[in-house]
Design an enzyme around this catalytic site. Sequence first.
Site, PDB file in Angstrom:
ATOM      1  N   GLU A  53       0.838  -1.206   0.000  1.00  0.00           N
ATOM      2  CA  GLU A  53       0.000   0.000   0.000  1.00  0.00           C
ATOM      3  C   GLU A  53       0.869   1.251   0.000  1.00  0.00           C
ATOM      4  O   GLU A  53       0.554   2.250  -0.641  1.00  0.00           O
ATOM      5  CB  GLU A  53      -0.933  -0.041   1.214  1.00  0.00           C
ATOM      6  CG  GLU A  53      -1.902   1.133   1.314  1.00  0.00           C
ATOM      7  CD  GLU A  53      -1.370   2.244   2.180  1.00  0.00           C
ATOM      8  OE1 GLU A  53      -1.644   3.423   1.888  1.00  0.00           O
ATOM      9  OE2 GLU A  53      -0.650   1.933   3.147  1.00  0.00           O
ATOM     10  N   ASP A  57       0.718   3.971  -3.089  1.00  0.00           N
ATOM     11  CA  ASP A  57       0.410   5.396  -2.946  1.00  0.00           C
ATOM     12  C   ASP A  57       1.207   6.211  -3.965  1.00  0.00           C
ATOM     13  O   ASP A  57       0.683   7.142  -4.583  1.00  0.00           O
ATOM     14  CB  ASP A  57       0.738   5.852  -1.522  1.00  0.00           C
ATOM     15  CG  ASP A  57       0.486   7.330  -1.312  1.00  0.00           C
ATOM     16  OD1 ASP A  57      -0.699   7.733  -1.266  1.00  0.00           O
ATOM     17  OD2 ASP A  57       1.468   8.096  -1.205  1.00  0.00           O
ATOM     18  N   ASP A 125      -6.995   1.155   0.488  1.00  0.00           N
ATOM     19  CA  ASP A 125      -5.681   0.543   0.738  1.00  0.00           C
ATOM     20  C   ASP A 125      -5.466  -0.662  -0.172  1.00  0.00           C
ATOM     21  O   ASP A 125      -4.369  -0.868  -0.718  1.00  0.00           O
ATOM     22  CB  ASP A 125      -5.569   0.108   2.197  1.00  0.00           C
ATOM     23  CG  ASP A 125      -5.395   1.273   3.149  1.00  0.00           C
ATOM     24  OD1 ASP A 125      -5.160   2.397   2.672  1.00  0.00           O
ATOM     25  OD2 ASP A 125      -5.502   1.064   4.368  1.00  0.00           O
ATOM     26  N   GLU A 128      -4.641   0.511  -3.705  1.00  0.00           N
ATOM     27  CA  GLU A 128      -3.252   0.950  -3.845  1.00  0.00           C
ATOM     28  C   GLU A 128      -2.303  -0.248  -3.839  1.00  0.00           C
ATOM     29  O   GLU A 128      -1.325  -0.281  -4.599  1.00  0.00           O
ATOM     30  CB  GLU A 128      -2.893   1.915  -2.714  1.00  0.00           C
ATOM     31  CG  GLU A 128      -3.576   3.265  -2.828  1.00  0.00           C
ATOM     32  CD  GLU A 128      -3.187   4.228  -1.736  1.00  0.00           C
ATOM     33  OE1 GLU A 128      -3.321   5.453  -1.950  1.00  0.00           O
ATOM     34  OE2 GLU A 128      -2.758   3.775  -0.654  1.00  0.00           O
TER      35      GLU A 128
END
Length: 238
Positions: A53, A57, A125, A128
């Site tokens: 995650e 990002d 989450d 990502e």
Amino acid sequence: MFDSSLPPQRQRQLQKLLQRLGLPRDTEVDWSLLDLALTHPSFDAEANYDRLEFVGDAVVRMVVAEFLWENYPEAPVGEFSSLRSELVSDRTLAKIAENYSFDRYLLVSSSAVGDKTGYTRRMADAMEAVLASLYLSKRTLKLIRPWLDDHLMRLTKEIRADPARKNYKAALQEWTQAHYKALPEYRIQESRPIHGDPNRFTAEVWLHGHCLGKGQGRSIKAAEQAAAQEAFLAQQSR
């Protein structure tokens, strides 16, 4: 080729997800990473999507930046920042994840599933993390852009058509960090203590001793957004 260390049922689940994304059946990915990307920390405290995650990002920001550069070459950098803030928000990423039923493939404990307040964050989450697993499988965006671009195009058009959807607070924060390496400060007053009053709260946004903008709203969040909008647009017009 599948990862032989994964149970056959899990392998079939992951392949079905890739098909939902519109990727070819023979797509080669790092299946262990994709499995990890869809494992919530509540299911496995050590082997879960947390690290992916973190990478994801950065990946989603790169995807969005590349997409905006290619499709809106004349847009000012201020609009780029505002659009990106909305497109990479938890709310937006969770909606895209929902579109592909990520919750069907996410390994999560029953206690976490019962926490409805954490659903949006959980889906964002996972989104990502999946993006990170696809990127790390090839070290390119070629497993991401073919299916994500359509969502980005639709959402960008919606945001540009409705400026109220832009997250000016996030955009202003990105701008102040980029130019001054500092975060803006919000000062709130309840000017009209009447529930539901559209001007109940007044917010001022300050940076380095200067008031950049002022706004009102029925909630603190709305007032802060209004102040951020005034400040952000004022800076972009200079």
